[in-house]
Design an enzyme around this catalytic site. Structure first.
Site, PDB file in Angstrom:
ATOM      1  N   CYS A 172      12.941 -46.609 -30.664  1.00  0.00           N
ATOM      2  CA  CYS A 172      13.076 -45.705 -29.525  1.00  0.00           C
ATOM      3  C   CYS A 172      12.269 -44.428 -29.755  1.00  0.00           C
ATOM      4  O   CYS A 172      11.838 -43.780 -28.826  1.00  0.00           O
ATOM      5  CB  CYS A 172      14.545 -45.364 -29.316  1.00  0.00           C
ATOM      6  SG  CYS A 172      15.331 -44.764 -30.804  1.00  0.00           S
TER       7      CYS A 172
ATOM      8  N   TRP B 126      18.426 -54.723 -29.728  1.00  0.00           N
ATOM      9  CA  TRP B 126      18.006 -55.667 -30.773  1.00  0.00           C
ATOM     10  C   TRP B 126      17.183 -55.026 -31.868  1.00  0.00           C
ATOM     11  O   TRP B 126      16.945 -55.649 -32.893  1.00  0.00           O
ATOM     12  CB  TRP B 126      17.234 -56.854 -30.171  1.00  0.00           C
ATOM     13  CG  TRP B 126      16.161 -56.502 -29.181  1.00  0.00           C
ATOM     14  CD1 TRP B 126      16.273 -56.576 -27.820  1.00  0.00           C
ATOM     15  CD2 TRP B 126      14.839 -56.039 -29.443  1.00  0.00           C
ATOM     16  NE1 TRP B 126      15.097 -56.177 -27.232  1.00  0.00           N
ATOM     17  CE2 TRP B 126      14.194 -55.848 -28.208  1.00  0.00           C
ATOM     18  CE3 TRP B 126      14.118 -55.766 -30.610  1.00  0.00           C
ATOM     19  CZ2 TRP B 126      12.879 -55.394 -28.094  1.00  0.00           C
ATOM     20  CZ3 TRP B 126      12.808 -55.304 -30.509  1.00  0.00           C
ATOM     21  CH2 TRP B 126      12.206 -55.123 -29.258  1.00  0.00           C
ATOM     22  N   ASN B 127      16.742 -53.794 -31.691  1.00  0.00           N
ATOM     23  CA  ASN B 127      15.712 -53.350 -32.647  1.00  0.00           C
ATOM     24  C   ASN B 127      16.241 -52.907 -34.008  1.00  0.00           C
ATOM     25  O   ASN B 127      15.551 -53.076 -35.006  1.00  0.00           O
ATOM     26  CB  ASN B 127      14.821 -52.281 -32.020  1.00  0.00           C
ATOM     27  CG  ASN B 127      15.560 -51.028 -31.683  1.00  0.00           C
ATOM     28  OD1 ASN B 127      16.645 -51.093 -31.136  1.00  0.00           O
ATOM     29  ND2 ASN B 127      15.004 -49.884 -32.018  1.00  0.00           N
TER      30      ASN B 127
ATOM     31  N   GLY C  51      17.966 -49.859 -23.160  1.00  0.00           N
ATOM     32  CA  GLY C  51      16.921 -49.431 -22.237  1.00  0.00           C
ATOM     33  C   GLY C  51      17.477 -48.594 -21.084  1.00  0.00           C
ATOM     34  O   GLY C  51      18.685 -48.599 -20.817  1.00  0.00           O
TER      35      GLY C  51
ATOM     36  N   GLU D  89      22.160 -43.648 -25.569  1.00  0.00           N
ATOM     37  CA  GLU D  89      20.941 -43.451 -26.369  1.00  0.00           C
ATOM     38  C   GLU D  89      19.898 -44.379 -25.775  1.00  0.00           C
ATOM     39  O   GLU D  89      19.981 -45.591 -25.943  1.00  0.00           O
ATOM     40  CB  GLU D  89      21.188 -43.815 -27.847  1.00  0.00           C
ATOM     41  CG  GLU D  89      22.220 -42.956 -28.539  1.00  0.00           C
ATOM     42  CD  GLU D  89      21.699 -41.574 -28.899  1.00  0.00           C
ATOM     43  OE1 GLU D  89      20.518 -41.270 -28.623  1.00  0.00           O
ATOM     44  OE2 GLU D  89      22.483 -40.783 -29.437  1.00  0.00           O
ATOM     45  N   LEU D  90      18.926 -43.812 -25.076  1.00  0.00           N
ATOM     46  CA  LEU D  90      18.015 -44.649 -24.283  1.00  0.00           C
ATOM     47  C   LEU D  90      16.582 -44.584 -24.832  1.00  0.00           C
ATOM     48  O   LEU D  90      16.384 -44.341 -26.005  1.00  0.00           O
ATOM     49  CB  LEU D  90      18.108 -44.242 -22.815  1.00  0.00           C
ATOM     50  CG  LEU D  90      19.546 -44.248 -22.251  1.00  0.00           C
ATOM     51  CD1 LEU D  90      19.583 -43.746 -20.823  1.00  0.00           C
ATOM     52  CD2 LEU D  90      20.174 -45.631 -22.351  1.00  0.00           C
TER      53      LEU D  90
ATOM     54  N   GLU E  16       7.618 -46.602 -21.397  1.00  0.00           N
ATOM     55  CA  GLU E  16       7.888 -47.052 -22.765  1.00  0.00           C
ATOM     56  C   GLU E  16       7.354 -48.475 -22.946  1.00  0.00           C
ATOM     57  O   GLU E  16       7.657 -49.365 -22.157  1.00  0.00           O
ATOM     58  CB  GLU E  16       9.398 -47.043 -23.009  1.00  0.00           C
ATOM     59  CG  GLU E  16       9.756 -47.393 -24.423  1.00  0.00           C
ATOM     60  CD  GLU E  16      11.271 -47.376 -24.669  1.00  0.00           C
ATOM     61  OE1 GLU E  16      12.004 -47.937 -23.855  1.00  0.00           O
ATOM     62  OE2 GLU E  16      11.689 -46.797 -25.685  1.00  0.00           O
TER      63      GLU E  16
HETATM   64  P1  NAD Z   1      18.600 -53.529 -23.252  1.00  0.00           P
HETATM   65  O1  NAD Z   1      18.974 -52.378 -22.407  1.00  0.00           O
HETATM   66  O2  NAD Z   1      17.960 -54.701 -22.633  1.00  0.00           O
HETATM   67  O3  NAD Z   1      19.874 -54.094 -24.027  1.00  0.00           O
HETATM   68  C1  NAD Z   1      20.681 -53.262 -24.831  1.00  0.00           C
HETATM   69  C2  NAD Z   1      22.076 -53.840 -24.879  1.00  0.00           C
HETATM   70  O4  NAD Z   1      22.661 -53.716 -23.580  1.00  0.00           O
HETATM   71  C3  NAD Z   1      22.141 -55.327 -25.230  1.00  0.00           C
HETATM   72  O5  NAD Z   1      23.269 -55.567 -26.023  1.00  0.00           O
HETATM   73  C4  NAD Z   1      22.278 -55.983 -23.873  1.00  0.00           C
HETATM   74  O6  NAD Z   1      22.887 -57.258 -23.904  1.00  0.00           O
HETATM   75  C5  NAD Z   1      23.152 -54.971 -23.162  1.00  0.00           C
HETATM   76  N1  NAD Z   1      23.071 -55.011 -21.709  1.00  0.00           N
HETATM   77  C6  NAD Z   1      22.034 -55.385 -20.940  1.00  0.00           C
HETATM   78  N2  NAD Z   1      22.360 -55.262 -19.640  1.00  0.00           N
HETATM   79  C7  NAD Z   1      23.629 -54.797 -19.592  1.00  0.00           C
HETATM   80  C8  NAD Z   1      24.518 -54.480 -18.542  1.00  0.00           C
HETATM   81  N3  NAD Z   1      24.179 -54.617 -17.269  1.00  0.00           N
HETATM   82  N4  NAD Z   1      25.736 -54.008 -18.861  1.00  0.00           N
HETATM   83  C9  NAD Z   1      26.095 -53.830 -20.146  1.00  0.00           C
HETATM   84  N5  NAD Z   1      25.305 -54.157 -21.179  1.00  0.00           N
HETATM   85  C10 NAD Z   1      24.074 -54.626 -20.906  1.00  0.00           C
HETATM   86  O7  NAD Z   1      17.698 -52.922 -24.424  1.00  0.00           O
HETATM   87  P2  NAD Z   1      16.942 -53.691 -25.576  1.00  0.00           P
HETATM   88  O8  NAD Z   1      15.748 -54.355 -24.976  1.00  0.00           O
HETATM   89  O9  NAD Z   1      17.911 -54.506 -26.346  1.00  0.00           O
HETATM   90  O10 NAD Z   1      16.501 -52.475 -26.515  1.00  0.00           O
HETATM   91  C11 NAD Z   1      15.361 -51.735 -26.305  1.00  0.00           C
HETATM   92  C12 NAD Z   1      15.689 -50.401 -25.651  1.00  0.00           C
HETATM   93  O11 NAD Z   1      16.648 -49.712 -26.423  1.00  0.00           O
HETATM   94  C13 NAD Z   1      14.484 -49.507 -25.583  1.00  0.00           C
HETATM   95  O12 NAD Z   1      14.395 -48.888 -24.332  1.00  0.00           O
HETATM   96  C14 NAD Z   1      14.746 -48.480 -26.664  1.00  0.00           C
HETATM   97  O13 NAD Z   1      14.090 -47.263 -26.488  1.00  0.00           O
HETATM   98  C15 NAD Z   1      16.219 -48.355 -26.601  1.00  0.00           C
HETATM   99  N6  NAD Z   1      16.735 -47.791 -27.861  1.00  0.00           N
HETATM  100  C16 NAD Z   1      17.188 -46.497 -27.879  1.00  0.00           C
HETATM  101  C17 NAD Z   1      17.624 -45.919 -29.073  1.00  0.00           C
HETATM  102  C18 NAD Z   1      18.124 -44.503 -29.126  1.00  0.00           C
HETATM  103  O14 NAD Z   1      18.843 -44.176 -30.072  1.00  0.00           O
HETATM  104  N7  NAD Z   1      17.796 -43.655 -28.187  1.00  0.00           N
HETATM  105  C19 NAD Z   1      17.598 -46.676 -30.241  1.00  0.00           C
HETATM  106  C20 NAD Z   1      17.129 -47.980 -30.181  1.00  0.00           C
HETATM  107  C21 NAD Z   1      16.696 -48.541 -28.983  1.00  0.00           C
END
Ligand code: NAD
Length: 498
Positions: A290, A157-158, A235, A256-257, A391
């Site tokens: 992130c 979402w970010n 995440g 990308e986590l 984090e």
């Molecule tokens: P999240 O992992 O909760 O969700 C990310 C996406 O994955 C959403 O679309 C969600 O619906 C989907 N999702 C959730 N569970 C799933 C599953 N079991 N199977 C498949 N898809 C699933 O993350 P968030 O809260 O939306 O975002 C924040 C995280 O993203 C933070 O940890 C941040 O560091 C990371 N992030 C990383 C980068 C990077 O480039 N490294 C960039 C931005 C954000």
């Protein structure tokens, strides 16, 4: 830069058509500044995933896209970039309303985003295989690159538009077809982008969007046998889940986590510049990035002076309506994240860290309806505390002292993550040493949070697998094929390897 009224109702985009989800249901998307629903998003399920994957498979294997010359693909990508530039204001407003990102930040992002489509559009017809000077008689051997296939692109979402772009541009340039699943909290801008995809003239089924919850559609999408590659940003826990699903039929995978990036400030640093750099790392985008520089490793000799300057400047940050060009710190995007940040703040206090700034929800009247957390600084943090290891994904900085350079490098590397690191020094030797010693996908020296379509981005360790942006990103969406052609008169001994 005005808010859309009243509640807007979206459809999903499958096989080139706008359609209702199979469930017939929608869910609300909340404006994080007003704390009120502003849009209705389709609640897709496995049936919509099946339809989207089938449409992407058909477009990949038959019809216009399958036979399209890479130069034409490049033209379509560049056209999409132009349309994004044309509609930058509208897209920025949607993202602000859905996500709470600052309008000022979104205007900056959207003036730059088209570059990804121009760059990868340019790259589309420059992917060349090679002829191998093979060590066998009468044999001609060469390599070629082919699209990896149907890509499932999942975004958090970010930064929904930017992170979708980082996947779409190289995947399309490579000739793949795509099913995108944006975060359930911020789906609107990705759906809006599809209007421009249609206008640009991409054939039906090349790009498809399904919206909904991780468990309901993320699962069927990442375990779908019709998907060849997953490009996931999110995440660590969800990433692990996705990697497990990918392993079932060995889908290609980019992850990308998260991160717990360190900013190292050495005694010879330009203090004023480094103060601004550390602020940009942790309070820009309200810390919801992130690459948040959430650990400040500061030399003990400049600790007090740095913190005085830092708190004086950060304390002037204007919080409030993200639509206003004056605002510097906006709301937290989701209520869940708002609660998590407050829990982390309590955890830090319980661990014995000393809160010297913020540490609570904002109480200013202009923040009354939204999810706002004051920019927060904890002193006397040790690197082993949970607040220094986990984090937060919010505006919370942990300050940790060091005495020796080696100690700083060791602490910077001592987390499960390895996404980014910042180095503040005027000593060139130290700058090069730090760049080598830090285990992170990106090291910024005397700057922070710079990204480019040209520069590979990704993480070491638990921060991910693979790279986005830069020339190497396109190879994440290609398979290498090696072709052997014999012009021998006869097959030599068939029982011996040739
Ligand atoms: P999240 O992992 O909760 O969700 C990310 C996406 O994955 C959403 O679309 C969600 O619906 C989907 N999702 C959730 N569970 C799933 C599953 N079991 N199977 C498949 N898809 C699933 O993350 P968030 O809260 O939306 O975002 C924040 C995280 O993203 C933070 O940890 C941040 O560091 C990371 N992030 C990383 C980068 C990077 O480039 N490294 C960039 C931005 C954000």
């Amino acid at each position: 830069m005005s808010r859309i009224q009243p509640t807007k109702r979206y459809q999903c985009f499958i096989g080139g058509r706008w359609c209702e989800p199979a469930s017939g249901q929608h869910f609300e998307s909340i404006d994080p500044f007003l704390g009120k629903p502003w849009a209705l998003i389709p609640r897709c399920d496995g049936r919509d995933v099946d339809a989207a994957v089938a449409a992407a498979r058909t477009a990949l294997e038959r019809g216009e896209w399958a036979s399209m010359h890479p130069s034409r693909r490049g033209q379509l990508l560049r056209r999409l970039g132009e349309l994004i530039a044309r509609d930058a204001d509208r897209l920025a407003s949607v993202e602000v309303q859905d996500n709470g990102k600052l309008y000022a930040e979104m205007r900056g992002q959207l003036s730059y985003l088209p570059q990804w489509f121009h760059y990868f559009g340019g790259l589309a017809d420059k992917i060349e295989g090679s002829v191998i000077p093979i060590d066998k008689q009468d044999m001609f051997t060469f390599t070629s690159y082919e699209p990896v296939g149907v890509v499932a692109a999942i975004t958090p979402w970010n930064s929904p538009l930017m992170l979708a772009t980082w996947k779409l541009a190289p995947a399309l340039a490579a000739g793949c077809t795509i099913v995108i699943k944006p975060s359930e909290f911020t789906s609107a801008s990705t759906l809006e982008l599809m209007k421009l995809v249609e206008e640009a003239g991409f054939p039906a089924g090349v790009l498809n969007v399904v919206t909904g919850f991780g468990a309901e559609i993320g699962e069927p999408l990442t375990s779908h046998p019709g998907v060849d590659k997953i490009a996931f940003t999110g995440g660590e826990e969800s990433g692990r889940h996705v990697a497990h699903n990918a392993a079932q039929n060995f889908k290609r995978l980019t992850l990308e986590l998260g991160g717990k990036s360190a900013q190292l400030v050495f005694p010879d640093a330009d203090l004023d510049k480094s103060v601004k750099g550390v602020i940009s790392g942790i309070f820009a985008a309200t810390g919801q990035t992130c690459i948040a520089g959430s650990r400040l490793l500061i030399h003990e000799s400049i600790h007090d002076e740095f913190l005085d300057k830092f708190i004086a400047l950060a304390g002037t940050a204007r919080m409030g309506d993200p639509m206003s060009m004056e605002t510097q710190v906006g709301p937290i995007t989701t209520q869940r994240q708002f609660q998590r940040i407050l829990t982390c703040i309590e955890m830090a206090r319980a661990e014995g860290a000393e809160c010297v700034m913020g540490g609570r929800p904002a109480t200013r009247p202009e923040c009354a309806d939204g999810w706002f957390v004051e920019p927060t600084v904890f002193m006397n943090v040790s690197n082993s505390m949970r607040i220094a290891q986990e984090e937060v994904f919010g505006p919370v900085l942990s300050v940790i002292r060091f005495r020796e350079d080696d100690e700083a490098y060791a602490m910077a590397n001592d987390t499960p993550y390895g996404l980014g690191a910042g180095v503040w020094t005027t000593d060139q030797r130290r700058a090069f040493t730090a760049a080598k010693r830090l285990r992170a996908g990106t090291v910024w020296t005397n700057t922070y949070r710079s990204v480019s379509y040209m520069a590979p981005f990704g993480g070491f360790k638990n921060s991910g697998i693979g790279r986005e942006s830069g020339q190497e990103a396109i190879y994440e969406y290609l398979e290498t094929k090696c072709v052997w052609m014999s012009y021998e008169k006869d097959v030599p001994n068939p029982f011996v390897m040739r």
